[in-house]
Structure formats: C-alpha cells, structure tokens
Scaffold this active site. Structure first.
Site, short mmCIF file in Angstrom:
data_model
loop_
_atom_site.label_atom_id
_atom_site.label_comp_id
_atom_site.label_asym_id
_atom_site.label_seq_id
_atom_site.Cartn_x
_atom_site.Cartn_y
_atom_site.Cartn_z
N CYS A 86 -2.25 0.80 -5.17
CA CYS A 86 -2.65 1.47 -3.93
C CYS A 86 -1.47 2.26 -3.33
CB CYS A 86 -3.26 0.46 -2.96
SG CYS A 86 -4.40 1.23 -1.80
N HIS A 196 -7.29 -3.08 -5.84
CA HIS A 196 -6.40 -4.22 -5.60
C HIS A 196 -6.80 -5.45 -6.42
CE1 HIS A 196 -4.18 -2.70 -2.06
NE2 HIS A 196 -5.29 -2.04 -1.79
N GLU A 198 -5.08 -7.94 -7.11
CA GLU A 198 -4.46 -9.16 -6.53
C GLU A 198 -5.35 -9.80 -5.47
OE1 GLU A 198 -3.69 -6.11 -5.78
OE2 GLU A 198 -2.96 -5.90 -3.72
N1 GLN Z 1 -4.15 -0.51 0.87
C1 GLN Z 1 -3.30 0.48 0.69
O1 GLN Z 1 -2.30 0.37 -0.01
C2 GLN Z 1 -3.55 1.75 1.48
C3 GLN Z 1 -2.76 2.92 0.97
C4 GLN Z 1 -2.68 4.08 1.97
N2 GLN Z 1 -2.06 3.66 3.17
C5 GLN Z 1 -4.06 4.64 2.17
O2 GLN Z 1 -4.75 4.25 3.07
O3 GLN Z 1 -4.48 5.47 1.40
#
Ligand code: GLN
Length: 222
Positions: A86, A196, A198
């Site tokens: 992410c 994600h 994790e």
């Molecule tokens: N959960 C995250 O890592 C978000 C990544 C980034 N801040 C976005 O919203 O795109």
C-alpha cells in the site's frame, strides 16, 4: 528468517505488519527508522502501509527521499527481498525501484473493503505460497491505488511475468490498468502491492488468505 520493518512518520500499518511477521515467522522483525543510513543483514525488508508524511505532495513522495531509502537500494542490489504494501508500494514507485505510478482511485473516494486477488505469477518468492491462478481474499484501504504505466511498460510487465497479483471477479476497486494489484521488479526481489495481506492472517481477522504470502516468502509452514 530475519526481517526488518521500515518506519516513517505517518505510517499506521506498521504494527499490523510487525504482528503478522512475528506470528508467521516466530521472530519479531527489526524496526528501522527512516533516518537510518544502513540496515542490518536480514532476508526481507518490508515497507508497510499508512500515510507517510500525511500523503502531502503525492503519496509516498517525501518518504521516498529519506536516508533509509539509499540503504534499501543497497540491500535490494544484494538481492534481499523487499516488500512494499500500500503506502509501501507507493514509496517504492516514488523511489523508482518499481515502474509506473499510483494515481487517485477513479471513484475519487477512499476505498476500504475486501477484494479478490488472482495469482498471475506464482513463480516469485512472494507468491510461491499460492498456486498459479489461485484466487484469494484480501482487504484494501486506500485513495491512491489506481496503477498506471504507459502501454509499453504494461506490455513489458505482462510479457516478463512481472504482474504478480490482479484484482479478480470484477473487484478492481480503483481503476488500475489491466487490474494490476501487485508487480515485481525484473530481477524478482522487489514486490509492491496495494492490498493488505497482513490484515487477513488468522481467524480473528475473518480468514487467513494472506498468510501464504508471508509463509511462502519466509519459507515457513502455513
Ligand atoms: N493503507 C495505506 O497504506 C494507504 C496509502 C495511501 N495513504 C492512500 O490512501 O492511498
């Protein structure tokens, strides 16, 4: 298997990543702050998700210019596995360690939901815990996850098997080109992905589909 988790101000998924790595590998990862100029020898370095530097300028742009990135570059050149999830994926792109860019979601909204991922290439250190073509569940939470690259780059990624994960079953949450959810570098040791894994590793999470990514990468039993 030793691992390290990189920390920048504004990340919020580092704790989840540390918990996942600890549970699956049996060892707590080292944590490395962004100002460090070297990283101890480990088998895998993880840049977790969140909002580094409050997403100012562009997501990941400021983090990508901090001192620790040079150390990551050096470890990557030695062949150490680097995983960016992410915001971590955004940082790897901003650092030029992976090709392309992540733009605002086509909905212009922050999307927090579960998607389906298809394993487009199971022949990488990060995806070997899955079968080729396997579809698994994975959460996403982002506003800038719309992967973009020019046609030539997309064709090259596709031809080289560098597209590792794709959104499947019409679940593309952000408009990413060719349903791309995760890509790997040509050398095969740097993976960036928007979802994600994790956050789906044990029954308390509602499933454990993400576990095979870490178990495969770390070479431990599921
Ligand atoms: N959960 C995250 O890592 C978000 C990544 C980034 N801040 C976005 O919203 O795109």
């Amino acid at each position: 298997m030793k691992t390290a988790v990189i920390q920048f101000p504004g990340l919020n998924r580092d704790r989840d990543m540390i918990a996942a790595l600890t549970r699956i590998s049996g060892h707590a990862p080292l944590t490395v702050w962004q100002t460090e100029t070297s990283i101890p020898d480990v088998d895998m370095i993880v840049i977790p998700g969140g909002f580094s530097y409050g997403d100012y300028l562009r997501c990941g742009a400021i983090a990508a210019r901090q001192p620790v990135m040079q150390a990551i570059r050096e470890q990557a050149e030695k062949g150490v596995m680097i995983l960016g999830v992410c915001n971590g994926f955004q940082i790897l792109l901003e650092a030029g360690l992976l090709p392309g860019a992540l733009m605002r979601n086509t909905s212009l909204r922050f999307v927090c939901r579960e998607v389906k991922l298809e394993v487009a290439n199971a022949n990488t250190p990060f995806s070997r815990g899955y079968n080729q073509g396997q579809v698994f569940r994975c959460p996403v939470a982002h506003h800038d996850g719309n992967y973009f690259a020019d046609e030539e780059t997309l064709n090259r990624l596709e031809g080289n098997g560098q597209i590792v994960f794709r959104y499947a079953g019409g679940t593309n949450p952000n408009g990413s080109a060719r349903d791309i959810a995760g890509i790997i570098n040509e050398h095969g040791n740097i993976l960036g992905m928007m979802p994600h894994p994790e956050n789906l590793i044990e029954p308390a999470h509602g499933g454990s589909d993400g576990r095979a990514l870490f178990a495969g990468a770390l070479g431990v039993a599921l």
